[in-house]
Design a protein around this motif. Structure first.
Motif, PDB file in Angstrom:
ATOM      1  N   THR A   1      12.994 -14.863  23.372  1.00 52.45           N
ATOM      2  CA  THR A   1      12.663 -16.001  22.512  1.00 52.45           C
ATOM      3  C   THR A   1      11.156 -16.204  22.444  1.00 52.45           C
ATOM      4  N   LEU A   2      10.481 -16.089  23.580  1.00 55.00           N
ATOM      5  CA  LEU A   2       9.030 -16.248  23.607  1.00 55.00           C
ATOM      6  C   LEU A   2       8.345 -15.170  22.766  1.00 55.00           C
ATOM      7  N   PHE A   3       8.794 -13.933  22.859  1.00 54.37           N
ATOM      8  CA  PHE A   3       8.196 -12.851  22.067  1.00 54.37           C
ATOM      9  C   PHE A   3       8.412 -13.087  20.568  1.00 54.37           C
ATOM     10  N   ILE A   4       9.593 -13.559  20.196  1.00 51.49           N
ATOM     11  CA  ILE A   4       9.856 -13.841  18.777  1.00 51.49           C
ATOM     12  C   ILE A   4       8.917 -14.924  18.266  1.00 51.49           C
ATOM     13  N   LEU A   5       8.750 -15.991  19.043  1.00 49.27           N
ATOM     14  CA  LEU A   5       7.869 -17.087  18.630  1.00 49.27           C
ATOM     15  C   LEU A   5       6.433 -16.598  18.474  1.00 49.27           C
ATOM     16  N   LEU A   6       5.987 -15.726  19.378  1.00 46.69           N
ATOM     17  CA  LEU A   6       4.611 -15.233  19.315  1.00 46.69           C
ATOM     18  C   LEU A   6       4.407 -14.279  18.139  1.00 46.69           C
ATOM     19  N   LEU A   7       5.349 -13.367  17.924  1.00 46.88           N
ATOM     20  CA  LEU A   7       5.176 -12.353  16.882  1.00 46.88           C
ATOM     21  C   LEU A   7       5.454 -12.884  15.473  1.00 46.88           C
ATOM     22  N   MET A   8       6.087 -14.041  15.374  1.00 53.20           N
ATOM     23  CA  MET A   8       6.256 -14.649  14.054  1.00 53.20           C
ATOM     24  C   MET A   8       4.982 -15.335  13.580  1.00 53.20           C
TER      25      MET A   8
ATOM     26  N   LEU B   1      11.447 -11.862   9.398  1.00 52.35           N
ATOM     27  CA  LEU B   1      12.079 -11.886  10.713  1.00 52.35           C
ATOM     28  C   LEU B   1      12.712 -10.541  11.041  1.00 52.35           C
ATOM     29  N   GLY B   2      13.380  -9.938  10.052  1.00 48.59           N
ATOM     30  CA  GLY B   2      13.985  -8.632  10.279  1.00 48.59           C
ATOM     31  C   GLY B   2      12.964  -7.577  10.638  1.00 48.59           C
ATOM     32  N   ASN B   3      11.760  -7.670  10.020  1.00 46.53           N
ATOM     33  CA  ASN B   3      10.700  -6.710  10.329  1.00 46.53           C
ATOM     34  C   ASN B   3      10.048  -7.008  11.683  1.00 46.53           C
ATOM     35  N   ARG B   4       9.851  -8.285  11.993  1.00 39.55           N
ATOM     36  CA  ARG B   4       9.169  -8.652  13.241  1.00 39.55           C
ATOM     37  C   ARG B   4      10.060  -8.434  14.461  1.00 39.55           C
ATOM     38  N   LEU B   5      11.373  -8.425  14.281  1.00 40.73           N
ATOM     39  CA  LEU B   5      12.259  -8.183  15.414  1.00 40.73           C
ATOM     40  C   LEU B   5      12.079  -6.766  15.979  1.00 40.73           C
ATOM     41  N   LEU B   6      11.630  -5.851  15.142  1.00 41.24           N
ATOM     42  CA  LEU B   6      11.445  -4.473  15.609  1.00 41.24           C
ATOM     43  C   LEU B   6      10.345  -4.367  16.665  1.00 41.24           C
TER      44      LEU B   6
ATOM     45  N   VAL C   1       9.421  -6.760  18.581  1.00 40.52           N
ATOM     46  CA  VAL C   1       9.996  -7.472  19.731  1.00 40.52           C
ATOM     47  C   VAL C   1      10.861  -6.517  20.546  1.00 40.52           C
ATOM     48  N   CYS C   2      11.667  -5.712  19.856  1.00 43.22           N
ATOM     49  CA  CYS C   2      12.521  -4.740  20.549  1.00 43.22           C
ATOM     50  C   CYS C   2      11.685  -3.717  21.303  1.00 43.22           C
ATOM     51  N   LEU C   3      10.577  -3.274  20.701  1.00 45.06           N
ATOM     52  CA  LEU C   3       9.713  -2.306  21.387  1.00 45.06           C
ATOM     53  C   LEU C   3       9.141  -2.887  22.681  1.00 45.06           C
ATOM     54  N   LEU C   4       8.733  -4.154  22.638  1.00 47.15           N
ATOM     55  CA  LEU C   4       8.226  -4.804  23.847  1.00 47.15           C
ATOM     56  C   LEU C   4       9.310  -4.906  24.914  1.00 47.15           C
ATOM     57  N   LEU C   5      10.512  -5.281  24.495  1.00 50.62           N
ATOM     58  CA  LEU C   5      11.613  -5.416  25.445  1.00 50.62           C
ATOM     59  C   LEU C   5      12.016  -4.060  26.019  1.00 50.62           C
ATOM     60  N   ILE C   6      11.991  -3.017  25.181  1.00 48.45           N
ATOM     61  CA  ILE C   6      12.296  -1.662  25.671  1.00 48.45           C
ATOM     62  C   ILE C   6      11.267  -1.233  26.717  1.00 48.45           C
TER      63      ILE C   6
END
Length: 501
Positions: free
Chosen positions: A228-235, A349-354, A356-361
Motif C-alpha cells: 500500500t505504501l509503495f502504491i501511494l508513493l508511485l502514484m 494505476l494499471g501501469n504504476r502497479l508494474l 510496484v511489483c518490481l519493488l516487491l519482487i
C-alpha cells in the motif's frame, strides 16, 4: 393522440421487454453461479480425499484449533501462546489473533472430527475467496466477465494454493480471502471522482479489509501495508489530494482503535527479546525467491524455500500463474506501442502497479540485502519477525499482478472490441485450467498423506495466554468502544437514508 389499441400494443411491448430482461438477468445469474462453483470445485480437489496432505504447519494449525475449542466458554478473548523451548525460525510460534480458528473450533465443538473440521474450513475459504474476489473485481473492472476471470486467476493462484495445501497455515489461508477488499479500495481510491459522496466512505472497506487481515495473519498484514505504501508513493501527485488524506487518515485511526485489543498486546510481547528470537531464522536472506520462480509456467509442488535444495522443482510455488504472466506481458507490449497512454485513473494505476511489483519482487528475492538488517538492532529484529521470510512479499506481488491482468482484460474490450476480449478471456481460462490442474496433480503426488483413521494426527499442543496486564484490558475496552461506535454510526446513517427516500 395515440389510440387505445396503439397504447395497448406499446404497453405489451414494454412488458415483453421487461420479461425478456428478467429472463436474461436470471440466465446471467445462473451462469455466474455455475462459473463460481466451477472455480471453487477446481480449487477444492485436494479436499476430496479421505486423508490430509501433510502441510508444513498442519499440526500447528490443528493444535490451535484444539486450543481454541478448549478455550470457548473458558477464556475471552482466546489467545494462544508459544512454548519457551520452540526452535528458532519457527514462524508458527508467532503471536496471532486466532479469531478465524473459531470456525473449525466450533465444528469440533459440535462433534466434527479434526480432519473434517479442517477440510470444511478450507472449503469455506475457497468459497469465500472466489465470491469476495468476484464482487470486488466487478466493482473495479466494471465488467462481469473480466471480474469472473479475475476471480478465477486469484482463487487458482499457485501461491495461494501453496499456502492452503503445502503450508497448511489457516491464518494465512484466511488472509487470502480479504486481500481483494484492500486492493479494491485502493483501486477505487484513484478511479472514482473525489467529489462523489461515496468517495468519502472508501475508508470503510479499507478498514474492514485491513482489520480482517490483522485478525488473520500479521506477516501478510505487514507485506500488504508495504505494498500500500509503495502504491501511494508511485502514484505521485494523485496521492496528494485532500480527500485521499481524509480517507487514509480515517482508515488508520479506525484500524488502530478497532484492533487495539490485539495489536497492543502483540507489540508489548515483542519487547521481550526471547519472543522475537523464536521467530527469526538463522539465515533470513537465503530464504528469498528467484525471478525464475515468478516466470515458471508449470509448478511442481515443491516444499522448500531455497532454490539450492532441489532446484526449481523443490521450491514452493511463489508465482501468480502462467495466465497472469501472459496478460502482464500483453500489457507491457501495449505500453511499449503506446496503447495505454491515456491519463485515466484506471490506466495510470494499471501501469504504476508494474513498478510496484518490481519493488516487491526485489524485496522477496535473495538479492535484497536482508543480512544488513539481521541482528542489527531490536527494531530490525522485530521487523524481520513480522515478515518471518522474504517469500511473504510474493503474496502482494501475486495480488498486484492479478489486478494488472484484470485491468488489462477490462480495457481490452474498449480498445480491441468485445469479440477479441472474449477470445482473450477464453484463452486465459484454458491456460489457467491446464496449469492449475497440473499443479494440483503434482501436489497430490508429492505430498505425504496423513490418515486420520490410523491415528496419525498429532496436533502440536498450544498453551493459553491467561495472565493479562491492565494495559491489555484497557486495549480491549478501547476496541469494544470503537466497535460500538461504528455500529451506532452505521445505524444512524441507515435511518437517515430511509428518511431521505
Amino acid at each position: 393522440m395515440e389510440s387505445e389499441e396503439a397504447f395497448s400494443l406499446k404497453g405489451r411491448r414494454m412488458e415483453n421487454r421487461y420479461h425478456a430482461a428478467g429472463k436474461q438477468n436470471k440466465t446471467a445469474v445462473k451462469w455466474n453461479a455455475f462459473c463460481l462453483l466451477l472455480i471453487i470445485g477446481v480449487a477444492s480437489v485436494p479436499l476430496m480425499t479421505n486423508y490430509l496432505l501433510e502441510g508444513n504447519d498442519l499440526m500447528v494449525s490443528l493444535g490451535r484449533i484444539e486450543a481454541v475449542k478448549q478455550g470457548i466458554g473458558n477464556v475471552f478473548p482466546i489467545r494462544t501462546g508459544v512454548w519457551p523451548t520452540a526452535d528458532y525460525g519457527y514462524g508458527a510460534a508467532s503471536f496471532q489473533a486466532d479469531v478465524f480458528y473459531v470456525i473449525p473450533a466450533l465444528l469440533r465443538f459440535l462433534g466434527a472430527e479434526p480432519a473434517t473440521a479442517y477440510k470444511l474450513f478450507l472449503f469455506l475459504a475457497n468459497l469465500l475467496t472466489a465470491l469476495i474476489a468476484f464482487c470486488c473485481f466487478r466493482k473495479c473492472f466494471g465488467r462481469t466477465d473480466a471480474a469472473m476471470a479475475g476471480s478465477m486467476l486469484y482463487t487458482w493462484c499457485p501461491c495461494r494454493l501453496d499456502a492452503i495445501y503445502i503450508s497448511g497455515n489457516l491464518g494465512e489461508t484466511a488472509a487470502w480471502i480479504f486481500l481483494p477488499l484492500i486492493m479494491s479500495g485502493l483501486i477505487r481510491l484513484y478511479t472514482m471522482e473525489q467529489d462523489q459522496a461515496e468517495y468519502g466512505k472508501l475508508w470503510i472497506p479499507l478498514t474492514v479489509g485491513f482489520s480482517l487481515l490483522a485478525l488473520s495473519s500479521t506477516s501478510i498484514l505487514t507485506v500488504t501495508l508495504g505494498m500500500t505504501l509503495f502504491i501511494l508513493l508511485l502514484m505521485g501527485k494523485r496521492s496528494l489530494g485532500r480527500q485521499i488524506f481524509l480517507v487514509l487518515g480515517r482508515t488508520a485511526a479506525a484500524f488502530m482503535l478497532i484492533n487495539a485489543w490485539f495489536l497492543i498486546p502483540m507489540l508489548l510481547r515483542l519487547q521481550d527479546a526471547e519472543n522475537v528470537q523464536i521467530l527469526l531464522p538463522a539465515d533470513f536472506q537465503s530464504m528469498g525467491t528467484y525471478l525464475v520462480q515468478y516466470l515458471s509456467i508449470f509448478q511442481w509442488g515443491g516444499r522448500g524455500t531455497s532454490y539450492f535444495e532441489n532446484g526449481l522443482a523443490g521450491t514452493r510455488a511463489m508465482a501468480p500463474g502462467a495466465a497472469v504472466i501472459a496478460l502482464v506481458l500483453i500489457r507491457l507490449w501495449g505500453m511499449y506501442i503506446g496503447k495505454y497512454q491515456e491519463k485515466s485513473g484506471e490506466t495510470v494505476l494499471g501501469n504504476r502497479l508494474l513498478p510496484v511489483c518490481l519493488l516487491l519482487i526485489f524485496l522477496s528475492s535473495c538479492s535484497f540485502p536482508w543480512d544488513f538488517f539481521q541482528d542489527r538492532n531490536m527494531i530490525c529484529s522485530i521487523l524481520l519477525s513480522f515478515l518471518q521470510s522474504p517469500t511473504k512479499w510474493a503474496i502482494p506481488v501475486c495480488l498486484s499482478l492479478v489486478m494488472v491482468a484484470g485491468i488489462t482484460l477490462g480495457q481490452t474490450a474498449g480498445q480491441e472490441g468485445e469479440k477479441r476480449c472474449r477470445i482473450l478471456i477464453l484463452a486465459v481460462t484454458v491456460v489457467s485450467v491446464g496449469t492449475t490442474q497440473f499443479f494440483i496433480g503434482n501436489v497430490l503426488k508429492t505430498a505425504a498423506c496423513i490418515w486420520p483413521q490410523a491415528g496419525n494426527l498429532n496436533p502440536v499442543p498450544m498453551p493459553f495466554v491467561t495472565e493479562e496486564s491492565m494495559v491489555w484490558r484497557l486495549s480491549e475496552l478501547i476496541s469494544a468502544v470503537a466497535v460500538c461506535g461504528c455500529v451506532v454510526m452505521s445505524i444512524v446513517r441507515g435511518r437517515n437514508r430511509v428518511k431521505e427516500v
